[in-house]
Design a protein around this motif. Structure first.
Motif, short mmCIF file in Angstrom:
data_model
loop_
_atom_site.label_atom_id
_atom_site.label_comp_id
_atom_site.label_asym_id
_atom_site.label_seq_id
_atom_site.Cartn_x
_atom_site.Cartn_y
_atom_site.Cartn_z
N VAL A 188 -10.56 2.57 0.29
CA VAL A 188 -9.83 2.54 -0.98
C VAL A 188 -9.54 1.10 -1.38
O VAL A 188 -9.72 0.71 -2.54
N LEU A 189 -9.10 0.29 -0.44
CA LEU A 189 -8.70 -1.09 -0.74
C LEU A 189 -9.88 -1.98 -1.10
O LEU A 189 -9.74 -2.90 -1.91
N ALA A 192 -10.43 -1.35 -4.62
CA ALA A 192 -9.32 -1.70 -5.52
C ALA A 192 -8.93 -3.17 -5.51
O ALA A 192 -8.28 -3.64 -6.44
N THR A 193 -9.31 -3.92 -4.47
CA THR A 193 -8.94 -5.34 -4.40
C THR A 193 -10.18 -6.21 -4.59
O THR A 193 -11.31 -5.72 -4.61
N ASP A 241 1.87 0.09 -1.50
CA ASP A 241 1.95 -0.43 -2.87
C ASP A 241 2.85 -1.67 -2.97
O ASP A 241 2.67 -2.49 -3.86
N ILE A 244 0.42 -4.49 -2.18
CA ILE A 244 -0.54 -4.66 -3.28
C ILE A 244 0.14 -5.34 -4.47
O ILE A 244 -0.44 -6.22 -5.11
N THR A 337 -13.67 -6.60 -8.60
CA THR A 337 -12.90 -5.37 -8.41
C THR A 337 -13.66 -4.18 -8.98
O THR A 337 -14.14 -4.21 -10.12
N LEU A 339 -12.35 -1.09 -9.25
CA LEU A 339 -11.46 -0.09 -9.83
C LEU A 339 -11.59 -0.10 -11.35
O LEU A 339 -11.48 -1.15 -11.98
N SER A 620 -2.35 0.63 -10.79
CA SER A 620 -1.43 0.53 -9.64
C SER A 620 -1.04 1.91 -9.12
O SER A 620 -0.98 2.14 -7.91
N LEU A 623 -4.09 3.48 -7.38
CA LEU A 623 -4.32 2.83 -6.08
C LEU A 623 -3.28 3.26 -5.06
O LEU A 623 -3.62 3.60 -3.91
N SER A 624 -2.01 3.27 -5.45
CA SER A 624 -0.95 3.68 -4.55
C SER A 624 -1.13 5.13 -4.10
O SER A 624 -0.98 5.45 -2.92
N CYS A 627 -4.07 5.48 -1.72
CA CYS A 627 -3.73 4.94 -0.39
C CYS A 627 -2.89 5.96 0.38
O CYS A 627 -3.10 6.18 1.58
#
Length: 688
Positions: A188-189, A192-193, A241, A244, A337, A339, A620, A623-624, A627
């Motif tokens: 996931v990260l 997203a990052t 989160d 992040i 990124t 995302l 956000s 993503l949260s 996660c």
């Protein structure tokens, strides 16, 4: 906070070194924290059945008991096996048909109701009692030795065998929980990052916070295996989160400051301001579990509240230090990124507000019905695989000897035999009771009480109490058994008002009643506490109501899915999941609310403010949520312990449902109730 932020930024190397050194006492604390695998131990000490268990331990030396099923049937063979079992540390009494007949009475002279409970179809049941309680380490070790002595772990039943098998299975699965959570979160990260190294530092920072939290549990003495199993993945999902948010603030600050140290100081200050409110609501949600009479809630609540605090502190200290110390490698591993911007969501949520509200209003009907009618179970071994030795042994005990729910009545030792006979006769008339044995019952074999073998006599009598053993053919935690226990209690109290009914059945009956009470109390406490905190954080009267309604809808929908899919949940899941989901995902709604208020100050166009809010917060929130989903989904899919798997299944699904509800329903409510929100929010009346 600015001075503290500056100090943290300027001493990043020292913070990393100190953080690593602090791992030593944390790991030692983690290793030395006792893990408890018995749920019934969390019942309040002042209830009658727990008092009964304490009396059995203190007055009779019966802290726990077990049945051993053996194919040995001759008195000599049985007595030889008994001698071996008696050699095990903490074994108190061993009783079989050989002791009942005392080698002088033929088997066929025993009453059928007794004989069929100790000998049937060439198999003999041996009762073994221990002088330590069900979940004590000494009893668990004794059960392990007992299994070795009888050379068949599938022939030893009892509560402690369930505790032992739960412990072994939980310890076996623990590493897999962490691996699944890490692997899925990394995926996931990475999406997203914007750096391949950032996921490593994010997870490393949270991993250290988890170790600090688990190590500090040493001050609690012990924690539940459920707490141990879910803490790491929940702390990972709930506090991700925060990290992040700090990283994004840092990347944004670097565009406005000349050096990384100043940029980080600003990012820490802004992160603290932004996440303080949401972290407090999350902590409050977990602390609401402390309101449970079943102290397992306090166990989970305190550990998780402490975990959020550890996570927040590490985000504000260790994570910034890691980003500064490893700045160059992070920059070299930057990537685009992946995302998306979620522009379709922005457009749909702001263009179809009435449709969305109506749709969710319609869905609220089945959600409420499902939430109110979801089935739960209280029989603890139902959460374990049927192939475990404890469940195999319990099934054989029930199928072969019809020993399903054995219980004990503690009654005044001075009660005359005539009254005891009258009591036992009444109890035998109850449907489902197929065995009632009192000390005076042995006299029917022609053995006066004072001539009983000491092994039997001391098991039934002392100066204060005498025991009446009974067996029910009804399952533990069933309505039939609970109703039967009520009748047994009513009849028994007529003969001795101080009499106590003890055993797994009565303990579980109390568990059912306490859990039902806890479900309502915990939900109300969590809603009220979080509502008050949001009043303070958002400085609004209407927004907290809207936010709680939105997340409560998500909770109802989550539980309703279990109902409509025919999933029966372990009782503890139904109690704690709603509170955890509320505390953990209300952050999404708070983030969106604060952003909406900021955008409305800039623009009097509520639609434009809603679109800007979605543009800034949806990535956000998504993503949260993912996660949180990633941290819990792997455990739900892998765990064979339903008590753990069900909680993680509900939480992983709840994160996604909360995400969808917040990103669609909440903006629609902002737009429809904009005027009310502006009027009831501090300093916002001028935006109408």
């Amino acid at each position: 906070m600015k001075k503290i932020s500056k100090w943290i930024s300027e001493h990043s190397n020292h913070i990393v070194i100190i953080s690593i050194l602090l791992l030593v006492p944390a790991v030692l604390g983690y290793i030395n924290t006792k893990i408890n695998y018995d749920i019934l131990i969390y019942l309040p000490e002042d209830i009658e059945t727990v008092e009964g268990q304490n009396i059995l331990t203190e007055k009779f030396g019966i802290g726990a008991f077990s049945f051993v099923i053996t194919d040995k049937s001759s008195s000599l063979d049985l007595l030889d096996l008994e001698d071996k079992i008696k050699g095990i540390a903490h074994v108190n009494k061993v009783l079989s048909v050989a002791d009942l007949t005392d080698k002088t009475i033929p088997l066929d002279m025993l009453p059928n109701e007794i004989l069929e409970k100790v000998y049937r179809d060439g198999k003999t049941a041996i009762v073994v009692t221990f002088d330590t309680s069900t979940s004590e380490s000494e009893t668990i070790e004794a059960i392990e030795n007992l299994r070795e002595t009888v050379e068949d772990e599938y022939s030893v039943s009892g509560m402690t065998t369930m505790v032992l098998d739960t412990m072994n299975l939980s310890n076996k699965e623990m590493a897999a929980y962490i691996i699944f959570a890490i692997v899925l979160c990394v995926l996931v990260l990475i999406i997203a990052t914007d750096s391949y190294l950032i996921p490593i530092f994010l997870l490393g920072n949270i991993g250290i916070a988890i170790i600090y939290n688990m190590g500090s549990n040493i001050v609690m003495g012990e924690i539940s295996y459920i707490t141990q199993a879910i803490t790491a993945v929940l702390q990972l999902g709930v506090t991700m989160d925060f990290s992040i948010f700090l990283y994004h603030k840092y990347e944004e600050s670097k565009r406005h400051y000349d050096n990384s140290t100043e940029a980080m100081a600003h990012a820490i200050t802004e992160t603290f301001k932004s996440v303080l409110g949401s972290s407090l609501t999350t902590i409050a949600g977990f602390l609401a579990l402390c309101g449970m009479n079943l102290t397992l809630g306090k166990d989970i609540g305190l550990v998780m509240a402490k975990g959020v605090l550890c996570g927040l502190l590490c985000v504000l200290t260790l994570f910034p230090a890691l980003l500064l110390v490893f700045e160059n490698p992070i920059e070299k591993t930057k990537h685009k990124t992946l995302l998306p911007k979620f522009q379709i969501v922005q457009k749909f949520a702001t263009s179809h507000t009435i449709l969305i509200i109506v749709a969710f209003g319609v869905l609220a009907i089945p959600a409420t019905i499902g939430n109110n009618n979801v089935e739960v179970y209280y029989k603890l071994d139902n959460s374990l695989p049927e192939t475990l030795p404890c469940r195999v042994a319990n099934k054989e005990l029930a199928d072969r000897f019809n020993i399903v729910s054995p219980g004990v009545i503690l009654i005044d030792s001075d009660l005359p035999n005539s009254k005891i006979k009258e009591l036992t006769d009444e109890l035998k008339k109850l449907e489902g009771i197929d065995l009632v044995v009192a000390p005076s019952s042995i006299e029917t074999l022609g053995i006066p009480t004072d001539m009983m073998p000491e092994e039997i006599k001391s098991m039934f009598l002392n100066d204060d109490y005498q025991l009446i053993l009974l067996n029910s053919s009804y399952e533990v935690a069933s309505d039939e058994l609970n109703n039967q226990i009520e009748k047994v209690n009513e009849i028994t109290k007529n003969f001795d008002t101080d009499a106590i009914i003890a055993g797994e059945g009565s303990l579980t009956k109390d568990l059912v009643e306490i859990a039902d009470h806890d479900f309502l109390v915990v939900n109300y406490i969590s809603i009220i506490v979080i509502f008050v905190l949001m009043l303070i954080v958002l400085k609004s009267f209407s927004l907290p109501i809207i936010l709680v309604v939105v997340i409560e809808f998500a909770i109802f929908a989550n539980m309703a899915i279990a109902y409509f899919t025919g999933t029966k949940l372990p009782f503890i899941a139904s109690i704690v999941v709603g509170t955890i989901q509320l505390g953990a995902t209300i952050d999404y709604a708070i983030l969106m609310s604060t952003t909406y208020l900021a955008e409305r100050e800039k623009s009097k166009d509520k639609y434009r403010a809603a679109k800007e809010t979605l543009a800034k917060t949806v990535p956000s929130v998504v993503l949260s949520a993912f996660c949180f989903f990633a941290a819990t989904f792997g455990v739900a899919a892998y765990s064979k312990i339903d008590m753990i798997g069900s909680i993680c299944d509900l939480l992983s699904r709840g994160a996604i449902i909360s995400m969808i509800t917040v990103t669609l329903l909440l903006p629609a409510l902002f737009i429809v109730f904009d005027k009310l929100i502006m009027k009831t929010t501090k300093n916002m009346k001028g935006c109408i």
